[in-house]
Scaffold this active site. Structure first.
Site, short mmCIF file in Angstrom:
data_model
loop_
_atom_site.label_atom_id
_atom_site.label_comp_id
_atom_site.label_asym_id
_atom_site.label_seq_id
_atom_site.Cartn_x
_atom_site.Cartn_y
_atom_site.Cartn_z
N ASP A 28 -6.97 17.15 17.58
CA ASP A 28 -8.41 17.23 17.85
C ASP A 28 -8.97 18.61 17.50
OD1 ASP A 28 -8.07 14.67 18.95
OD2 ASP A 28 -7.77 15.49 20.96
N ASP A 33 -14.67 21.87 21.34
CA ASP A 33 -15.53 22.13 20.19
C ASP A 33 -16.11 23.52 20.35
OD1 ASP A 33 -17.40 21.57 17.90
OD2 ASP A 33 -18.86 21.85 19.52
N ASN A 93 -18.50 7.25 27.81
CA ASN A 93 -17.40 8.12 28.24
C ASN A 93 -17.72 9.57 27.89
OD1 ASN A 93 -14.93 8.86 29.26
ND2 ASN A 93 -13.75 8.17 27.49
N ALA A 94 -17.67 10.46 28.88
CA ALA A 94 -18.00 11.87 28.70
C ALA A 94 -16.80 12.66 28.20
CB ALA A 94 -18.53 12.46 30.00
N ASP A 128 -15.18 14.38 24.14
CA ASP A 128 -15.43 14.68 22.73
C ASP A 128 -16.83 15.26 22.49
OD1 ASP A 128 -12.92 13.68 22.38
OD2 ASP A 128 -13.52 11.91 21.24
N SER A 187 -16.66 8.12 23.49
CA SER A 187 -15.41 7.52 23.07
C SER A 187 -15.34 6.10 23.64
CB SER A 187 -14.23 8.35 23.59
OG SER A 187 -13.02 7.69 23.35
N PHE A 188 -15.05 5.11 22.76
CA PHE A 188 -14.91 3.72 23.19
C PHE A 188 -16.16 3.25 23.94
CE2 PHE A 188 -10.74 4.81 21.93
CZ PHE A 188 -10.01 3.65 21.73
N TRP A 189 -16.02 2.30 24.84
CA TRP A 189 -17.13 1.72 25.62
C TRP A 189 -18.34 1.45 24.72
CZ3 TRP A 189 -13.36 4.57 27.83
CH2 TRP A 189 -12.74 4.00 28.97
N GLU A 231 -15.05 7.26 18.31
CA GLU A 231 -15.09 8.48 19.12
C GLU A 231 -15.22 9.70 18.22
OE1 GLU A 231 -11.49 8.32 21.36
OE2 GLU A 231 -10.20 8.77 19.65
#
Length: 314
Positions: free
Chosen positions: A36, A97, A150-151, A153, A170-172, A205
């Site tokens: 990542d 990041d 999703n919190a 990334d 991410s996802f969801w 994501e």
């Protein structure tokens, strides 16, 4: 004969001129293990930040972008307040990041329970990366099982007018975007949905947005990471004239409807490339799982190019 000579000269120019740099791959070596990645340059030194795997956020540095060595980790001891939001998972520090804005380096990072959206994005900052002193700026966004996103990334983007925004997800229900306060670098506006895969497994994501020549380009990672050489990760993209979308891929499909043009799906050696980071619209980094080294996640860097219609390639 004249036509043949022109054709030969054209080939020589192609292979010896600017075009020969296309797909230029940086042969990284040394301690280039990373997952990542987020890359930035301070002075003459390159820094890449990555997921910590239980030992604090990993940092590697280089003087030339090719040969890397380990630098001190960040958060080798979890911050005490993390357990309020992600109890029993404070060791899961993911996907930092790092970007420069308004005289400081801002680092958004995630703490999460794997496979769950009980997650949070935190913030730290410094005036000099080389100092190793990061100020704890606290919570940015959190999610629980009550949320359909999703919190994790988090990724900072500055719009054409100089305003900061944060993409994440991410996802969801996919990728979100929110505007940030210029001083606190925390959300002050609505959450916008900008990409999703509604008829898929939800595997999207790692958003990264960059602005170029009137368009915002959204890069995302599709499918599954973290499976070594069995990973199916790949990088996709689309673009929009408005930072909040809608984003369309090259075929004209909305990224909210599952669209996304594939940029990199790997090769025989580098499996599952993803969690990309574009720097200055001229280079792209991501990790790939090395089939020649037991699937170790490794820093991959390429020069990034843009075609005549404004689409990225390498």
């Amino acid at each position: 004969m004249k036509r043949k000579m022109i054709w030969i000269i054209g080939l020589i120019m192609f292979f010896s001129g600017a075009e020969s740099a296309s797909a230029a791959f940086w042969e990284t070596k040394g301690d280039n293990f990373i997952h990542d990645p987020s890359i930035i340059k301070e002075g003459h030194t390159w820094y890449t930040f990555g997921t910590g795997h239980g030992k604090g956020l990993r940092v590697i540095q280089s003087n030339d972008g090719m040969t890397w060595k380990e630098a001190p980790r960040i958060f080798s001891t979890p911050l005490s307040w993390w357990k309020m939001y992600v109890p029993n998972h404070e060791e899961n520090q993911w996907a930092p990041d790092v970007s420069y804005y308004n005289g400081r380096y801002w680092m958004y990072y995630s703490v999460s329970s794997f496979g769950s959206n009980q997650s949070m994005i935190g913030l730290a900052s410094t005036d000099r990366i080389s100092s190793g002193n990061w100020r704890d700026d606290g919570l940015v966004i959190r999610t629980t099982s009550a949320n359909d996103y999703n919190a994790i990334d988090g990724d900072l983007v500055i719009d054409k007018d100089g305003n900061p925004w944060l993409s994440f997800g991410s996802f969801w229900s996919g990728i979100k975007l929110t505007r940030l306060d210029k001083k606190t670098m925390k959300p002050i506006g609505n959450f916008y949905s900008i990409a999703a895969r509604p008829n898929h497994s939800g595997a999207i994501e790692a958003p990264n947005i960059t602005y170029r020549n009137g368009y915002y380009y959204l890069f995302v990672s599709f499918d599954k990471c973290c499976q070594g050489v069995n990973s199916t990760y790949k990088i996709a993209y689309g673009r929009s004239k408005n930072i909040v979308g809608p984003y369309y891929d090259k075929s004209g499909k909305k990224m909210l409807d599952g669209g996304g043009t594939i940029l990199d799906s790997g090769n025989e050696r580098w499996k599952g490339p993803g969690h990309q980071d574009v720097l200055n619209n001229s280079m792209i980094v991501r990790h790939g799982y090395d089939a020649l080294n037991n699937g170790q996640p490794t820093l991959l860097i390429n020069d990034l190019y843009w075609d005549s219609k404004g689409w990225p390639w390498f």
